[in-house]
Design a protein around this motif. Sequence first.
Motif, PDB file in Angstrom:
ATOM      1  N   LEU A  79     -42.957 -33.882 -65.327  1.00 24.86           N
ATOM      2  CA  LEU A  79     -43.202 -32.562 -65.898  1.00 24.86           C
ATOM      3  C   LEU A  79     -42.178 -31.528 -65.444  1.00 24.86           C
ATOM      4  CD1 LEU A  79     -47.094 -32.348 -65.828  1.00 24.86           C
ATOM      5  CD2 LEU A  79     -45.563 -33.271 -67.569  1.00 24.86           C
ATOM      6  N   TYR A  83     -46.627 -39.293 -72.909  1.00 21.12           N
ATOM      7  CA  TYR A  83     -46.310 -39.195 -71.488  1.00 21.12           C
ATOM      8  C   TYR A  83     -45.450 -40.379 -71.050  1.00 21.12           C
ATOM      9  CZ  TYR A  83     -46.756 -38.850 -66.443  1.00 21.12           C
ATOM     10  OH  TYR A  83     -46.469 -38.759 -65.096  1.00 21.12           O
ATOM     11  N   ASP A 136     -43.294 -30.850 -70.380  1.00 26.51           N
ATOM     12  CA  ASP A 136     -44.678 -30.508 -70.680  1.00 26.51           C
ATOM     13  C   ASP A 136     -44.837 -30.183 -72.164  1.00 26.51           C
ATOM     14  OD1 ASP A 136     -47.436 -29.249 -69.324  1.00 26.51           O
ATOM     15  OD2 ASP A 136     -46.762 -28.155 -71.097  1.00 26.51           O
ATOM     16  N   GLN A 137     -43.972 -29.329 -72.679  1.00 27.47           N
ATOM     17  CA  GLN A 137     -44.078 -28.945 -74.089  1.00 27.47           C
ATOM     18  C   GLN A 137     -43.741 -30.104 -75.001  1.00 27.47           C
ATOM     19  OE1 GLN A 137     -45.257 -25.828 -75.064  1.00 27.47           O
ATOM     20  NE2 GLN A 137     -45.467 -26.999 -76.969  1.00 27.47           N
ATOM     21  N   ASP A 169     -50.576 -36.565 -66.096  1.00 30.47           N
ATOM     22  CA  ASP A 169     -49.656 -36.831 -64.978  1.00 30.47           C
ATOM     23  C   ASP A 169     -50.415 -37.149 -63.712  1.00 30.47           C
ATOM     24  OD1 ASP A 169     -46.786 -36.616 -63.917  1.00 30.47           O
ATOM     25  OD2 ASP A 169     -47.843 -35.206 -62.622  1.00 30.47           O
ATOM     26  N   ARG A 213     -46.768 -32.334 -75.229  1.00 33.44           N
ATOM     27  CA  ARG A 213     -47.799 -31.710 -76.073  1.00 33.44           C
ATOM     28  C   ARG A 213     -47.430 -31.825 -77.553  1.00 33.44           C
ATOM     29  NH1 ARG A 213     -51.231 -28.012 -73.290  1.00 33.44           N
ATOM     30  NH2 ARG A 213     -50.651 -27.761 -71.091  1.00 33.44           N
ATOM     31  N   SER A 248     -54.403 -31.998 -71.009  1.00 33.70           N
ATOM     32  CA  SER A 248     -53.069 -31.443 -70.807  1.00 33.70           C
ATOM     33  C   SER A 248     -52.147 -32.485 -70.181  1.00 33.70           C
ATOM     34  CB  SER A 248     -53.155 -30.234 -69.874  1.00 33.70           C
ATOM     35  OG  SER A 248     -53.566 -30.656 -68.581  1.00 33.70           O
ATOM     36  N   PRO A 249     -50.828 -32.300 -70.312  1.00 37.70           N
ATOM     37  CA  PRO A 249     -49.899 -33.200 -69.625  1.00 37.70           C
ATOM     38  C   PRO A 249     -50.125 -33.227 -68.111  1.00 37.70           C
ATOM     39  CG  PRO A 249     -48.739 -31.948 -71.298  1.00 37.70           C
ATOM     40  CD  PRO A 249     -50.121 -31.359 -71.216  1.00 37.70           C
ATOM     41  N   GLU A 250     -50.551 -32.097 -67.542  1.00 44.05           N
ATOM     42  CA  GLU A 250     -50.809 -32.068 -66.099  1.00 44.05           C
ATOM     43  C   GLU A 250     -51.925 -33.042 -65.722  1.00 44.05           C
ATOM     44  OE1 GLU A 250     -50.591 -29.454 -68.043  1.00 44.05           O
ATOM     45  OE2 GLU A 250     -49.004 -28.158 -67.241  1.00 44.05           O
TER      46      GLU A 250
END
Length: 384
Positions: free
Chosen positions: A66, A52, A76-77, A380, A80, A375-377
Amino acid sequence: MIKKLTAGLLAAAMTVGLSGCTLGTTSWILRYGEDNAEVPTGIYVQNMYTAYQAATRYVEDSSNVLGGEIDGRSADQWIRDTALNLTKQYLAVNLKFDEEGLTLTEAENTNIQTLVDTVWNLYGESYTLLGINRDSYQKMQEYSAKASDLFQHYYGEGGELAPTDEEYSTYFTENYDRTQAVYYAKNDVDSMTDEERAEAEAALAEGETLPESGREQADAALSRIQNGEDIVTILQEIEAEQAAESGSTDETADNSSSSAADDAADDTGSDSAADTETDPSQYDNLVNVNDTSVPEAYRTASHEMAVGESRIVETDSGYYVVYKLELDPDGSELESRKASLLQEMKGDEYNDMIAQWVEELPEVTVNEATVEEFSPELIDSRSN
């Protein structure tokens, strides 16, 4: 193309924002081998933060990470993929370390334990809330040491892939230059046309003159050097003038001496003018031709110049009067820099080697529950 991230050579930089309940309802991210050995979730979480943080530097708008794209993928991908790949690198390096029969030294273990104790006393609760327990944090520090040791095992002195003395010398000669330089910043006079300068001079009161332009100052310095004066004499004169004007050796806005301290050359100059009276080499600039923190015009010119040549190099902000020195007269510079040169010479090759180890990993099972939870979310939201 985005430069490859290798966890063994990249420290995990974690920006932590904490709220809510403890994370980490799953205990593993990878399972491998006949006995289903596990890589703990905390390794993946640290790599997710690493990915990130890297993404914030690669997207156009760091306030909307993102929403960006990196290397043809959504951010995002990319995050991951990078986090999972770094975690597989962790596993690959650990397996290769054991395969080569290597062990961490007592000193390495002591240093790691001291670091972990210090960090955990200060931030242990925060890491735990993020799903990183002390054991996972320590394993990551051990992994970094193992990756470094493997690099030395293959490429260090006595290693099967170690560069020869000739290869070190060739690389150093082809990529570095030693110079001394004095810098003169551009001022308003430099930007004047002949007509504007004539008008400015006509407007001066009797006895007044326009200040010398940066170019005129550089021309005068170059003339002195080409007539046999030592550039160090000019550098010391400027330092003395600055000291007289300001009571210190700080650089002025209008002109300054440079021993590669200006505009980020390597090997900064001396602490005082008095030192340079007995050691002029403290004004030397050892410049890597690939170091983008040094003005490109400076790097290009210094590499083109012959030893003993002097010339003016113009940049957007000013003029360098550059004098080219012999790179390494007695060989001591090369010897003292071998460790850093080795990283430059073989770092990318080592990254490729680790990537190959990842390709050769035994079949691994990815815990999709861990991937979904971290998750990236989520990262973030906790980083902003």
